[in-house]
Design an enzyme around this catalytic site. Structure first.
Site, PDB file in Angstrom:
ATOM      1  N   GLY A  59      41.624  47.702  39.227  1.00 48.57           N
ATOM      2  CA  GLY A  59      40.413  47.663  40.027  1.00 48.57           C
ATOM      3  C   GLY A  59      40.725  47.246  41.451  1.00 48.57           C
ATOM      4  O   GLY A  59      41.858  47.361  41.921  1.00 48.57           O
ATOM      5  N   SER A  60      39.731  46.741  42.137  1.00 53.19           N
ATOM      6  CA  SER A  60      39.904  46.369  43.531  1.00 53.19           C
ATOM      7  C   SER A  60      40.658  45.056  43.663  1.00 53.19           C
ATOM      8  O   SER A  60      40.675  44.220  42.753  1.00 53.19           O
ATOM      9  CB  SER A  60      38.542  46.229  44.221  1.00 53.19           C
ATOM     10  OG  SER A  60      37.893  45.051  43.796  1.00 53.19           O
ATOM     11  N   THR A  61      41.263  44.852  44.827  1.00 55.92           N
ATOM     12  CA  THR A  61      41.970  43.603  45.105  1.00 55.92           C
ATOM     13  C   THR A  61      41.023  42.420  45.051  1.00 55.92           C
ATOM     14  O   THR A  61      41.350  41.356  44.500  1.00 55.92           O
ATOM     15  CB  THR A  61      42.646  43.683  46.485  1.00 55.92           C
ATOM     16  OG1 THR A  61      43.615  44.735  46.469  1.00 55.92           O
ATOM     17  CG2 THR A  61      43.337  42.378  46.831  1.00 55.92           C
TER      18      THR A  61
ATOM     19  N   LYS B 103      37.804  46.741  27.789  1.00 55.38           N
ATOM     20  CA  LYS B 103      36.491  46.869  28.412  1.00 55.38           C
ATOM     21  C   LYS B 103      36.565  48.053  29.368  1.00 55.38           C
ATOM     22  O   LYS B 103      37.078  47.946  30.468  1.00 55.38           O
ATOM     23  CB  LYS B 103      36.142  45.592  29.177  1.00 55.38           C
ATOM     24  CG  LYS B 103      34.644  45.279  29.294  1.00 55.38           C
ATOM     25  CD  LYS B 103      33.819  46.341  29.980  1.00 55.38           C
ATOM     26  CE  LYS B 103      34.014  46.355  31.465  1.00 55.38           C
ATOM     27  NZ  LYS B 103      33.136  47.345  32.153  1.00 55.38           N
TER      28      LYS B 103
ATOM     29  N   CYS C 221      44.246  56.322  42.641  1.00 57.69           N
ATOM     30  CA  CYS C 221      44.758  55.047  43.142  1.00 57.69           C
ATOM     31  C   CYS C 221      45.852  55.228  44.185  1.00 57.69           C
ATOM     32  O   CYS C 221      46.017  54.390  45.068  1.00 57.69           O
ATOM     33  CB  CYS C 221      45.303  54.213  41.988  1.00 57.69           C
ATOM     34  SG  CYS C 221      44.153  53.970  40.634  1.00 57.69           S
TER      35      CYS C 221
ATOM     36  N   GLU D 122      46.746  46.031  38.685  1.00 58.74           N
ATOM     37  CA  GLU D 122      46.951  47.245  39.484  1.00 58.74           C
ATOM     38  C   GLU D 122      45.722  47.349  40.382  1.00 58.74           C
ATOM     39  O   GLU D 122      44.638  47.712  39.950  1.00 58.74           O
ATOM     40  CB  GLU D 122      47.094  48.472  38.581  1.00 58.74           C
ATOM     41  CG  GLU D 122      47.640  49.689  39.301  1.00 58.74           C
ATOM     42  CD  GLU D 122      46.540  50.601  39.800  1.00 58.74           C
ATOM     43  OE1 GLU D 122      46.281  50.564  41.027  1.00 58.74           O
ATOM     44  OE2 GLU D 122      45.959  51.342  39.006  1.00 58.74           O
TER      45      GLU D 122
ATOM     46  N   SER E 222      53.349  60.088  39.987  1.00 62.12           N
ATOM     47  CA  SER E 222      53.161  59.397  38.714  1.00 62.12           C
ATOM     48  C   SER E 222      53.889  60.109  37.580  1.00 62.12           C
ATOM     49  O   SER E 222      53.757  61.316  37.389  1.00 62.12           O
ATOM     50  CB  SER E 222      51.675  59.289  38.387  1.00 62.12           C
ATOM     51  OG  SER E 222      51.000  58.546  39.375  1.00 62.12           O
TER      52      SER E 222
ATOM     53  N   THR F 160      38.245  41.978  43.318  1.00 65.41           N
ATOM     54  CA  THR F 160      37.891  41.606  41.959  1.00 65.41           C
ATOM     55  C   THR F 160      39.093  41.065  41.212  1.00 65.41           C
ATOM     56  O   THR F 160      38.968  40.151  40.381  1.00 65.41           O
ATOM     57  CB  THR F 160      37.300  42.810  41.216  1.00 65.41           C
ATOM     58  OG1 THR F 160      36.135  43.252  41.907  1.00 65.41           O
ATOM     59  CG2 THR F 160      36.922  42.440  39.794  1.00 65.41           C
ATOM     60  N   GLY F 161      40.281  41.596  41.484  1.00 67.22           N
ATOM     61  CA  GLY F 161      41.490  41.053  40.876  1.00 67.22           C
ATOM     62  C   GLY F 161      41.647  39.574  41.162  1.00 67.22           C
ATOM     63  O   GLY F 161      42.039  38.791  40.293  1.00 67.22           O
TER      64      GLY F 161
END
Length: 519
Positions: free
Chosen positions: A268-270, A212, A324, A290, A482, A272-273
Protein backbone atom coordinates in the site's frame (compact mmCIF):
# COMPACT_ATOMS: atom_id res chain seq x y z
CA UNK A 1 -14.78 -25.97 -9.11
CA UNK A 2 -14.14 -22.32 -9.84
CA UNK A 3 -16.11 -22.60 -13.09
CA UNK A 4 -19.34 -22.45 -11.13
CA UNK A 5 -18.07 -19.46 -9.16
CA UNK A 6 -17.64 -17.24 -12.20
CA UNK A 7 -20.91 -17.63 -14.11
CA UNK A 8 -21.66 -13.99 -13.40
CA UNK A 9 -18.33 -13.00 -14.92
CA UNK A 10 -18.90 -14.99 -18.08
CA UNK A 11 -22.14 -13.05 -18.45
CA UNK A 12 -20.15 -9.84 -18.08
CA UNK A 13 -17.77 -10.91 -20.80
CA UNK A 14 -20.66 -11.48 -23.18
CA UNK A 15 -22.64 -8.37 -22.42
CA UNK A 16 -20.09 -5.92 -20.96
CA UNK A 17 -22.30 -5.84 -17.93
CA UNK A 18 -21.69 -7.55 -14.63
CA UNK A 19 -25.04 -6.87 -13.02
CA UNK A 20 -26.09 -10.52 -13.23
CA UNK A 21 -26.13 -12.36 -9.91
CA UNK A 22 -25.06 -15.89 -9.09
CA UNK A 23 -25.61 -17.79 -5.88
CA UNK A 24 -22.38 -19.64 -6.63
CA UNK A 25 -20.20 -16.53 -6.60
CA UNK A 26 -18.06 -16.68 -3.45
CA UNK A 27 -19.02 -13.78 -1.24
CA UNK A 28 -18.46 -15.13 2.28
CA UNK A 29 -15.32 -14.98 4.37
CA UNK A 30 -13.11 -18.07 4.44
CA UNK A 31 -12.10 -18.77 8.05
CA UNK A 32 -10.88 -22.03 9.50
CA UNK A 33 -11.72 -23.94 6.34
CA UNK A 34 -15.36 -22.78 6.32
CA UNK A 35 -17.30 -20.18 4.33
CA UNK A 36 -18.93 -17.92 6.91
CA UNK A 37 -20.88 -14.69 7.28
CA UNK A 38 -19.61 -11.78 9.34
CA UNK A 39 -20.67 -11.76 12.97
CA UNK A 40 -22.64 -8.60 12.24
CA UNK A 41 -24.21 -10.14 9.11
CA UNK A 42 -23.15 -6.95 7.27
CA UNK A 43 -22.21 -6.89 3.59
CA UNK A 44 -20.79 -4.38 1.13
CA UNK A 45 -21.10 -3.90 -2.61
CA UNK A 46 -18.42 -4.81 -5.12
CA UNK A 47 -18.91 -2.97 -8.40
CA UNK A 48 -17.51 -3.25 -11.88
CA UNK A 49 -15.35 -0.13 -12.45
CA UNK A 50 -16.13 -0.01 -16.17
CA UNK A 51 -19.89 0.42 -15.66
CA UNK A 52 -20.42 0.96 -11.96
CA UNK A 53 -22.87 -1.95 -11.96
CA UNK A 54 -23.08 -4.35 -9.05
CA UNK A 55 -21.06 -7.55 -9.24
CA UNK A 56 -22.15 -8.91 -5.87
CA UNK A 57 -22.44 -8.11 -2.18
CA UNK A 58 -19.55 -9.45 -0.11
CA UNK A 59 -19.40 -10.21 3.60
CA UNK A 60 -18.15 -7.21 5.60
CA UNK A 61 -15.85 -8.54 8.30
CA UNK A 62 -15.23 -6.52 11.43
CA UNK A 63 -12.61 -6.68 14.18
CA UNK A 64 -14.21 -9.67 15.92
CA UNK A 65 -14.16 -11.61 12.66
CA UNK A 66 -10.50 -10.67 12.24
CA UNK A 67 -9.75 -12.02 15.71
CA UNK A 68 -11.57 -15.24 14.86
CA UNK A 69 -9.48 -15.63 11.70
CA UNK A 70 -6.27 -15.02 13.62
CA UNK A 71 -7.24 -17.67 16.17
CA UNK A 72 -8.01 -20.12 13.37
CA UNK A 73 -4.59 -19.48 11.85
CA UNK A 74 -2.95 -19.86 15.25
CA UNK A 75 -4.77 -23.12 15.97
CA UNK A 76 -3.61 -24.60 12.66
CA UNK A 77 -0.01 -23.40 13.00
CA UNK A 78 1.44 -26.37 14.91
CA UNK A 79 0.15 -28.91 12.41
CA UNK A 80 1.22 -26.92 9.35
CA UNK A 81 4.74 -26.18 10.58
CA UNK A 82 5.12 -29.86 11.54
CA UNK A 83 4.23 -30.96 8.01
CA UNK A 84 7.24 -31.95 5.96
CA UNK A 85 8.56 -29.45 3.47
CA UNK A 86 7.79 -31.99 0.77
CA UNK A 87 4.13 -32.09 1.81
CA UNK A 88 3.83 -28.29 1.84
CA UNK A 89 5.55 -28.25 -1.54
CA UNK A 90 3.08 -30.77 -2.94
CA UNK A 91 0.04 -28.79 -1.80
CA UNK A 92 1.36 -25.48 -3.11
CA UNK A 93 2.10 -27.09 -6.45
CA UNK A 94 -1.43 -28.51 -6.59
CA UNK A 95 -2.80 -25.03 -5.85
CA UNK A 96 -0.66 -23.68 -8.71
CA UNK A 97 -1.99 -26.35 -11.07
CA UNK A 98 -5.59 -25.47 -10.22
CA UNK A 99 -4.91 -21.80 -10.93
CA UNK A 100 -3.55 -22.67 -14.37
CA UNK A 101 -6.45 -25.00 -15.09
CA UNK A 102 -8.89 -22.21 -14.21
CA UNK A 103 -6.89 -19.26 -15.54
CA UNK A 104 -9.55 -18.11 -17.99
CA UNK A 105 -12.25 -17.88 -15.32
CA UNK A 106 -9.87 -16.24 -12.83
CA UNK A 107 -8.85 -13.70 -15.46
CA UNK A 108 -12.46 -12.81 -16.19
CA UNK A 109 -13.00 -12.27 -12.50
CA UNK A 110 -10.06 -9.83 -12.36
CA UNK A 111 -11.31 -7.91 -15.40
CA UNK A 112 -14.78 -7.66 -13.90
CA UNK A 113 -13.75 -6.30 -10.49
CA UNK A 114 -10.50 -4.54 -11.45
CA UNK A 115 -11.15 -3.39 -15.03
CA UNK A 116 -7.82 -4.35 -16.56
CA UNK A 117 -7.90 -5.75 -20.11
CA UNK A 118 -8.59 -9.47 -20.25
CA UNK A 119 -5.23 -10.23 -21.88
CA UNK A 120 -3.43 -8.48 -19.01
CA UNK A 121 -5.65 -10.24 -16.47
CA UNK A 122 -4.77 -13.61 -17.97
CA UNK A 123 -1.08 -12.72 -17.77
CA UNK A 124 -1.55 -11.79 -14.12
CA UNK A 125 -3.05 -15.20 -13.32
CA UNK A 126 -0.12 -17.00 -14.94
CA UNK A 127 2.27 -14.67 -13.09
CA UNK A 128 0.41 -15.16 -9.80
CA UNK A 129 0.43 -18.94 -10.18
CA UNK A 130 4.16 -18.87 -10.86
CA UNK A 131 4.77 -17.70 -7.28
CA UNK A 132 3.02 -20.78 -5.93
CA UNK A 133 5.15 -22.92 -8.23
CA UNK A 134 8.35 -21.09 -7.23
CA UNK A 135 7.73 -21.25 -3.50
CA UNK A 136 6.61 -24.86 -3.74
CA UNK A 137 10.16 -25.49 -4.90
CA UNK A 138 11.75 -23.17 -2.32
CA UNK A 139 9.86 -24.97 0.47
CA UNK A 140 12.41 -27.78 0.24
CA UNK A 141 15.40 -25.44 0.25
CA UNK A 142 15.09 -23.66 3.60
CA UNK A 143 18.62 -24.50 4.63
CA UNK A 144 20.42 -23.73 7.88
CA UNK A 145 24.14 -23.87 8.63
CA UNK A 146 26.75 -25.71 10.65
CA UNK A 147 29.23 -23.09 11.82
CA UNK A 148 32.84 -23.89 12.84
CA UNK A 149 33.54 -23.01 16.47
CA UNK A 150 36.70 -22.08 18.35
CA UNK A 151 35.90 -24.59 21.12
CA UNK A 152 36.60 -28.27 20.34
CA UNK A 153 33.83 -29.46 22.67
CA UNK A 154 31.06 -27.40 20.99
CA UNK A 155 29.10 -27.46 17.76
CA UNK A 156 27.04 -24.57 16.40
CA UNK A 157 23.86 -25.11 14.40
CA UNK A 158 21.82 -22.37 12.72
CA UNK A 159 18.17 -23.29 12.16
CA UNK A 160 15.53 -21.44 10.15
CA UNK A 161 12.00 -21.78 11.46
CA UNK A 162 8.60 -20.25 10.53
CA UNK A 163 7.84 -17.02 12.35
CA UNK A 164 4.20 -17.97 13.00
CA UNK A 165 0.88 -16.41 11.99
CA UNK A 166 1.22 -13.81 9.22
CA UNK A 167 -1.25 -11.01 8.45
CA UNK A 168 -1.39 -10.10 4.75
CA UNK A 169 -2.98 -6.72 4.10
CA UNK A 170 -3.72 -5.22 0.67
CA UNK A 171 -6.11 -2.28 1.16
CA UNK A 172 -8.10 -0.28 -1.36
CA UNK A 173 -7.57 3.01 -3.24
CA UNK A 174 -9.48 5.19 -0.84
CA UNK A 175 -8.80 7.40 2.12
CA UNK A 176 -8.93 5.38 5.32
CA UNK A 177 -8.54 6.50 8.89
CA UNK A 178 -6.43 4.53 11.33
CA UNK A 179 -6.16 6.14 14.76
CA UNK A 180 -6.94 9.58 13.28
CA UNK A 181 -4.30 9.28 10.54
CA UNK A 182 -5.39 9.32 6.89
CA UNK A 183 -3.63 7.85 3.89
CA UNK A 184 -4.38 7.23 0.24
CA UNK A 185 -3.99 3.59 -0.75
CA UNK A 186 -3.43 2.35 -4.28
CA UNK A 187 -2.54 -1.32 -4.07
CA UNK A 188 -5.56 -3.32 -5.27
CA UNK A 189 -4.05 -3.41 -8.74
CA UNK A 190 -2.83 -7.03 -8.82
CA UNK A 191 -5.43 -8.78 -6.65
CA UNK A 192 -4.12 -12.29 -7.38
CA UNK A 193 -0.38 -11.77 -7.85
CA UNK A 194 0.11 -9.66 -4.72
CA UNK A 195 -1.60 -12.36 -2.69
CA UNK A 196 0.31 -15.39 -4.00
CA UNK A 197 3.65 -13.56 -3.87
CA UNK A 198 3.17 -13.10 -0.13
CA UNK A 199 1.13 -16.14 0.86
CA UNK A 200 3.15 -18.55 -1.25
CA UNK A 201 6.34 -17.64 0.61
CA UNK A 202 4.71 -17.69 4.05
CA UNK A 203 2.99 -21.03 3.54
CA UNK A 204 6.09 -22.62 2.01
CA UNK A 205 8.13 -22.14 5.18
CA UNK A 206 5.38 -23.29 7.55
CA UNK A 207 3.55 -20.09 8.49
CA UNK A 208 -0.23 -19.73 8.44
CA UNK A 209 -1.88 -16.60 7.06
CA UNK A 210 -4.85 -14.27 7.35
CA UNK A 211 -5.53 -12.20 4.22
CA UNK A 212 -7.37 -8.88 4.21
CA UNK A 213 -7.94 -8.12 0.50
CA UNK A 214 -8.73 -4.74 -1.02
CA UNK A 215 -12.39 -3.82 -0.70
CA UNK A 216 -12.54 -2.96 -4.42
CA UNK A 217 -11.20 -6.38 -5.46
CA UNK A 218 -12.03 -9.07 -2.88
CA UNK A 219 -13.47 -11.60 -5.32
CA UNK A 220 -10.12 -12.75 -6.65
CA UNK A 221 -8.87 -13.51 -3.14
CA UNK A 222 -12.02 -15.47 -2.36
CA UNK A 223 -11.68 -17.45 -5.60
CA UNK A 224 -8.10 -18.32 -4.65
CA UNK A 225 -9.33 -19.45 -1.24
CA UNK A 226 -11.72 -21.85 -2.94
CA UNK A 227 -8.88 -23.27 -5.00
CA UNK A 228 -6.66 -23.52 -1.90
CA UNK A 229 -9.39 -25.57 -0.27
CA UNK A 230 -9.69 -27.77 -3.33
CA UNK A 231 -5.91 -28.23 -3.39
CA UNK A 232 -6.06 -29.62 0.13
CA UNK A 233 -4.51 -26.74 2.08
CA UNK A 234 -5.58 -27.64 5.64
CA UNK A 235 -8.34 -25.72 7.39
CA UNK A 236 -7.14 -22.56 9.10
CA UNK A 237 -3.84 -22.37 7.21
CA UNK A 238 -5.17 -19.87 4.66
CA UNK A 239 -7.94 -17.45 5.71
CA UNK A 240 -9.56 -14.55 3.81
CA UNK A 241 -11.56 -11.79 5.51
CA UNK A 242 -13.01 -9.13 3.20
CA UNK A 243 -13.99 -5.83 4.77
CA UNK A 244 -15.49 -2.57 3.60
CA UNK A 245 -13.84 0.85 3.67
CA UNK A 246 -15.51 1.67 6.95
CA UNK A 247 -14.34 -1.53 8.65
CA UNK A 248 -10.82 -1.58 7.20
CA UNK A 249 -9.19 0.56 9.95
CA UNK A 250 -10.47 -1.61 12.79
CA UNK A 251 -9.69 -4.86 10.97
CA UNK A 252 -6.22 -3.62 10.06
CA UNK A 253 -5.55 -2.69 13.67
CA UNK A 254 -6.45 -6.19 14.87
CA UNK A 255 -4.20 -7.78 12.27
CA UNK A 256 -1.30 -5.59 13.41
CA UNK A 257 -1.79 -5.73 17.18
CA UNK A 258 -3.12 -9.20 17.99
CA UNK A 259 -0.42 -10.97 20.06
CA UNK A 260 -1.05 -14.18 18.12
CA UNK A 261 0.17 -12.51 14.91
CA UNK A 262 3.95 -12.77 14.50
CA UNK A 263 4.45 -10.83 11.26
CA UNK A 264 2.62 -8.49 8.91
CA UNK A 265 3.07 -8.17 5.17
CA UNK A 266 1.54 -5.04 3.67
CA UNK A 267 1.21 -3.57 0.18
CA UNK A 268 0.00 0.00 0.00
CA UNK A 269 1.01 3.61 0.43
CA UNK A 270 4.04 4.75 2.40
CA UNK A 271 1.84 6.79 4.73
CA UNK A 272 -0.32 3.82 5.66
CA UNK A 273 2.72 1.57 5.98
CA UNK A 274 4.04 3.89 8.67
CA UNK A 275 0.73 3.69 10.53
CA UNK A 276 0.74 -0.10 10.45
CA UNK A 277 4.35 -0.19 11.61
CA UNK A 278 3.37 1.92 14.62
CA UNK A 279 0.63 -0.58 15.42
CA UNK A 280 2.99 -3.53 14.98
CA UNK A 281 5.71 -2.09 17.20
CA UNK A 282 3.58 -2.57 20.31
CA UNK A 283 4.14 -6.33 20.10
CA UNK A 284 7.43 -6.13 18.13
CA UNK A 285 6.22 -7.99 15.04
CA UNK A 286 8.26 -8.65 11.96
CA UNK A 287 7.09 -6.49 9.06
CA UNK A 288 7.54 -6.52 5.30
CA UNK A 289 6.30 -3.50 3.39
CA UNK A 290 5.88 -2.91 -0.35
CA UNK A 291 5.05 0.79 -0.42
CA UNK A 292 4.82 3.70 -2.83
CA UNK A 293 7.16 4.62 -5.66
CA UNK A 294 7.94 7.48 -8.02
CA UNK A 295 9.69 5.63 -10.81
CA UNK A 296 11.92 7.68 -13.14
CA UNK A 297 12.39 6.63 -16.78
CA UNK A 298 15.61 8.15 -18.12
CA UNK A 299 16.44 8.30 -21.83
CA UNK A 300 20.02 9.29 -22.67
CA UNK A 301 21.18 10.67 -26.00
CA UNK A 302 22.90 7.35 -26.81
CA UNK A 303 19.70 5.33 -26.38
CA UNK A 304 18.05 3.24 -29.08
CA UNK A 305 15.08 5.57 -29.46
CA UNK A 306 12.59 3.06 -30.86
CA UNK A 307 13.41 0.59 -28.10
CA UNK A 308 13.08 3.35 -25.50
CA UNK A 309 9.65 4.37 -26.79
CA UNK A 310 8.45 0.76 -26.78
CA UNK A 311 9.73 0.34 -23.22
CA UNK A 312 8.08 3.61 -22.21
CA UNK A 313 4.69 2.47 -23.49
CA UNK A 314 5.02 -0.89 -21.74
CA UNK A 315 6.17 0.61 -18.45
CA UNK A 316 3.76 3.54 -18.26
CA UNK A 317 0.48 2.25 -19.66
CA UNK A 318 0.20 -1.33 -18.43
CA UNK A 319 -3.07 -1.57 -16.48
CA UNK A 320 -3.76 2.05 -17.51
CA UNK A 321 -0.78 3.25 -15.46
CA UNK A 322 -2.03 1.57 -12.29
CA UNK A 323 1.01 -0.52 -11.35
CA UNK A 324 3.42 -0.19 -8.45
CA UNK A 325 6.47 0.01 -10.71
CA UNK A 326 5.06 2.00 -13.61
CA UNK A 327 6.95 5.11 -14.73
CA UNK A 328 5.91 8.30 -12.98
CA UNK A 329 8.14 10.74 -14.85
CA UNK A 330 10.11 10.61 -18.10
CA UNK A 331 13.50 12.32 -18.05
CA UNK A 332 14.81 12.76 -21.60
CA UNK A 333 18.20 14.21 -22.56
CA UNK A 334 17.97 17.40 -24.62
CA UNK A 335 19.67 15.95 -27.72
CA UNK A 336 16.83 13.50 -28.39
CA UNK A 337 14.00 15.08 -26.43
CA UNK A 338 11.96 16.31 -29.38
CA UNK A 339 12.36 13.09 -31.34
CA UNK A 340 11.35 11.02 -28.31
CA UNK A 341 8.23 13.07 -27.68
CA UNK A 342 7.20 12.88 -31.35
CA UNK A 343 7.61 9.10 -31.40
CA UNK A 344 5.73 8.74 -28.11
CA UNK A 345 2.70 10.59 -29.46
CA UNK A 346 2.63 8.40 -32.56
CA UNK A 347 3.03 5.22 -30.54
CA UNK A 348 0.27 6.20 -28.11
CA UNK A 349 -2.14 6.91 -30.97
CA UNK A 350 -1.21 3.67 -32.71
CA UNK A 351 -0.94 1.21 -29.80
CA UNK A 352 -3.26 2.38 -27.02
CA UNK A 353 -6.98 1.68 -27.24
CA UNK A 354 -9.35 2.69 -24.44
CA UNK A 355 -12.30 0.41 -23.79
CA UNK A 356 -14.01 -2.17 -21.63
CA UNK A 357 -11.55 -4.79 -20.49
CA UNK A 358 -13.63 -7.54 -22.08
CA UNK A 359 -13.21 -6.00 -25.55
CA UNK A 360 -10.43 -7.85 -27.37
CA UNK A 361 -8.84 -4.69 -28.82
CA UNK A 362 -8.70 -2.86 -25.49
CA UNK A 363 -5.29 -2.03 -24.03
CA UNK A 364 -6.50 0.67 -21.62
CA UNK A 365 -9.35 -0.24 -19.31
CA UNK A 366 -11.04 2.00 -16.74
CA UNK A 367 -9.36 3.39 -13.65
CA UNK A 368 -10.52 1.73 -10.47
CA UNK A 369 -12.97 4.53 -9.55
CA UNK A 370 -13.71 8.23 -10.05
CA UNK A 371 -11.37 9.30 -7.25
CA UNK A 372 -8.49 7.87 -9.26
CA UNK A 373 -9.64 9.85 -12.30
CA UNK A 374 -9.90 13.02 -10.24
CA UNK A 375 -6.30 12.61 -9.08
CA UNK A 376 -5.08 12.40 -12.69
CA UNK A 377 -7.14 15.46 -13.60
CA UNK A 378 -5.74 17.38 -10.64
CA UNK A 379 -2.17 16.61 -11.64
CA UNK A 380 -2.80 17.66 -15.24
CA UNK A 381 -4.49 20.91 -14.20
CA UNK A 382 -1.63 21.71 -11.84
CA UNK A 383 0.98 21.02 -14.54
CA UNK A 384 -0.79 23.09 -17.19
CA UNK A 385 -1.20 25.98 -14.77
CA UNK A 386 2.58 25.93 -14.29
CA UNK A 387 3.40 25.90 -18.00
CA UNK A 388 3.17 22.26 -19.13
CA UNK A 389 1.70 21.46 -22.56
CA UNK A 390 -0.75 18.66 -23.34
CA UNK A 391 0.49 16.87 -26.46
CA UNK A 392 -2.22 14.23 -26.52
CA UNK A 393 -5.11 13.19 -24.29
CA UNK A 394 -5.75 15.26 -21.20
CA UNK A 395 -9.41 14.54 -20.45
CA UNK A 396 -11.94 11.90 -19.52
CA UNK A 397 -12.87 9.47 -22.24
CA UNK A 398 -16.37 9.48 -23.68
CA UNK A 399 -16.91 5.87 -22.51
CA UNK A 400 -17.67 6.88 -18.93
CA UNK A 401 -16.64 8.47 -15.67
CA UNK A 402 -13.81 6.02 -14.89
CA UNK A 403 -12.18 6.08 -18.33
CA UNK A 404 -9.36 8.53 -19.06
CA UNK A 405 -7.42 9.28 -22.22
CA UNK A 406 -3.73 8.30 -22.26
CA UNK A 407 -2.00 11.65 -21.79
CA UNK A 408 1.44 13.02 -22.64
CA UNK A 409 2.73 16.28 -21.15
CA UNK A 410 5.81 18.25 -22.20
CA UNK A 411 7.53 21.29 -20.65
CA UNK A 412 7.22 19.58 -17.28
CA UNK A 413 9.28 20.76 -14.31
CA UNK A 414 10.18 19.25 -10.96
CA UNK A 415 7.86 21.55 -9.00
CA UNK A 416 4.69 20.05 -10.52
CA UNK A 417 2.50 17.54 -8.67
CA UNK A 418 2.88 14.94 -11.42
CA UNK A 419 6.61 14.69 -10.66
CA UNK A 420 6.22 14.73 -6.88
CA UNK A 421 3.20 12.45 -6.35
CA UNK A 422 2.64 8.88 -7.48
CA UNK A 423 0.01 9.17 -10.21
CA UNK A 424 -1.47 5.69 -10.70
CA UNK A 425 -3.07 6.64 -13.98
CA UNK A 426 -2.37 7.02 -17.72
CA UNK A 427 -0.39 10.27 -17.43
CA UNK A 428 3.14 10.55 -18.88
CA UNK A 429 4.98 13.79 -17.97
CA UNK A 430 8.23 14.47 -19.87
CA UNK A 431 11.09 16.56 -18.44
CA UNK A 432 14.19 17.64 -20.37
CA UNK A 433 17.67 17.35 -18.85
CA UNK A 434 21.23 18.15 -19.92
CA UNK A 435 23.76 16.03 -18.03
CA UNK A 436 24.00 12.66 -16.37
CA UNK A 437 24.77 14.30 -13.03
CA UNK A 438 21.67 16.47 -13.31
CA UNK A 439 19.30 13.60 -14.06
CA UNK A 440 20.69 11.40 -11.28
CA UNK A 441 20.10 14.24 -8.83
CA UNK A 442 16.50 14.63 -10.04
CA UNK A 443 15.79 10.89 -9.89
CA UNK A 444 17.29 10.49 -6.41
CA UNK A 445 15.57 13.53 -4.90
CA UNK A 446 12.50 11.47 -4.05
CA UNK A 447 12.16 9.99 -0.55
CA UNK A 448 10.90 6.75 -2.12
CA UNK A 449 12.72 4.34 -4.40
CA UNK A 450 10.90 1.29 -5.73
CA UNK A 451 11.75 1.05 -9.47
CA UNK A 452 13.74 3.05 -11.99
CA UNK A 453 14.45 2.69 -15.71
CA UNK A 454 16.99 4.08 -18.11
CA UNK A 455 18.01 3.62 -21.74
CA UNK A 456 21.59 4.02 -22.90
CA UNK A 457 24.08 2.40 -25.29
CA UNK A 458 27.11 3.65 -23.34
CA UNK A 459 28.43 0.66 -21.34
CA UNK A 460 30.33 2.77 -18.83
CA UNK A 461 27.28 4.97 -18.30
CA UNK A 462 25.08 1.90 -17.81
CA UNK A 463 27.23 0.72 -14.91
CA UNK A 464 27.45 4.18 -13.36
CA UNK A 465 23.74 4.92 -13.50
CA UNK A 466 22.58 1.44 -12.45
CA UNK A 467 24.72 1.69 -9.32
CA UNK A 468 23.79 5.29 -8.52
CA UNK A 469 19.99 5.13 -8.87
CA UNK A 470 18.47 4.91 -5.39
CA UNK A 471 15.83 2.31 -6.14
CA UNK A 472 15.36 -1.37 -5.37
CA UNK A 473 14.64 -2.42 -8.97
CA UNK A 474 16.46 -1.11 -12.07
CA UNK A 475 15.49 -1.69 -15.69
CA UNK A 476 18.36 -1.12 -18.14
CA UNK A 477 17.01 -0.89 -21.69
CA UNK A 478 13.95 -2.76 -20.42
CA UNK A 479 10.50 -1.51 -19.44
CA UNK A 480 8.99 -4.66 -17.90
CA UNK A 481 10.79 -6.00 -14.84
CA UNK A 482 8.64 -8.21 -12.65
CA UNK A 483 9.49 -11.91 -12.60
CA UNK A 484 9.25 -14.61 -9.98
CA UNK A 485 13.00 -15.25 -10.00
CA UNK A 486 14.00 -11.69 -9.01
CA UNK A 487 13.54 -9.88 -5.68
CA UNK A 488 10.78 -7.26 -5.69
CA UNK A 489 10.99 -4.34 -3.26
CA UNK A 490 12.23 -0.81 -2.68
CA UNK A 491 14.65 1.33 -0.72
CA UNK A 492 14.20 4.48 1.36
CA UNK A 493 10.49 4.92 2.13
CA UNK A 494 9.38 2.43 -0.52
CA UNK A 495 9.41 -0.44 1.90
CA UNK A 496 11.07 -3.17 3.91
CA UNK A 497 12.10 -6.61 2.77
CA UNK A 498 11.79 -8.34 -0.61
CA UNK A 499 9.12 -10.47 -2.25
CA UNK A 500 9.62 -13.24 -4.79
CA UNK A 501 12.97 -14.88 -5.60
CA UNK A 502 14.97 -16.96 -3.15
CA UNK A 503 14.94 -13.96 -0.78
CA UNK A 504 11.15 -13.90 -0.56
CA UNK A 505 11.00 -16.39 2.30
CA UNK A 506 13.33 -14.43 4.57
CA UNK A 507 10.63 -12.17 6.05
CA UNK A 508 8.70 -15.22 7.27
CA UNK A 509 11.59 -17.01 8.97
CA UNK A 510 13.31 -16.74 12.33
CA UNK A 511 16.96 -17.71 12.71
CA UNK A 512 17.71 -19.86 15.75
CA UNK A 513 21.22 -20.47 17.06
CA UNK A 514 21.68 -23.87 18.74
CA UNK A 515 24.90 -24.55 20.67
CA UNK A 516 25.80 -28.17 21.51
CA UNK A 517 28.29 -28.28 24.38
CA UNK A 518 30.17 -30.94 26.30
CA UNK A 519 31.07 -32.95 23.21
Amino acid sequence: MLLRVCRVVRAAARAHSSSARSERLRSQAYIGGRWVEAESAARFAVREPASGQLLTDVVDCGPRDASTAVRAASDSLAGWRAATSKERSRLLRKWHNLMIQNKDELAKLITAENGKPLKEATSEIVYAASFLEWFSEEARRIYGDVVPTSSPDRRILILKQPVGVVSIITPSPNTIDVRNCTALIYKWNFPSAMLTRKAGAALAVGCTVVVKPADDTPLSALALAELADEAGIPAGVFNVIPSSKSNTPAVGEVLCTDPLVAAISFTGSTATGKILLRHACGTVKKASMELGGLAPFIVFDSADLDRAVAGAIASKFRNSGQTCVCTNQFLVQEGIHDAFVEKMVKAMHRDLHVGNGFDEQTTQGPLINERAVEKVENQINDAVSRGACILTGGKRHRLGATFFEPTLLSNVTTDMLCTKEETFGPLAPVLKFRTEEEVIAIANAADVGLAGYFYSSDLAQIWRVAEQLEVGIVGVNEGLLSTVEAPFGGVKQSGLGREGSKYGVDDFLEIKYVCFGGL
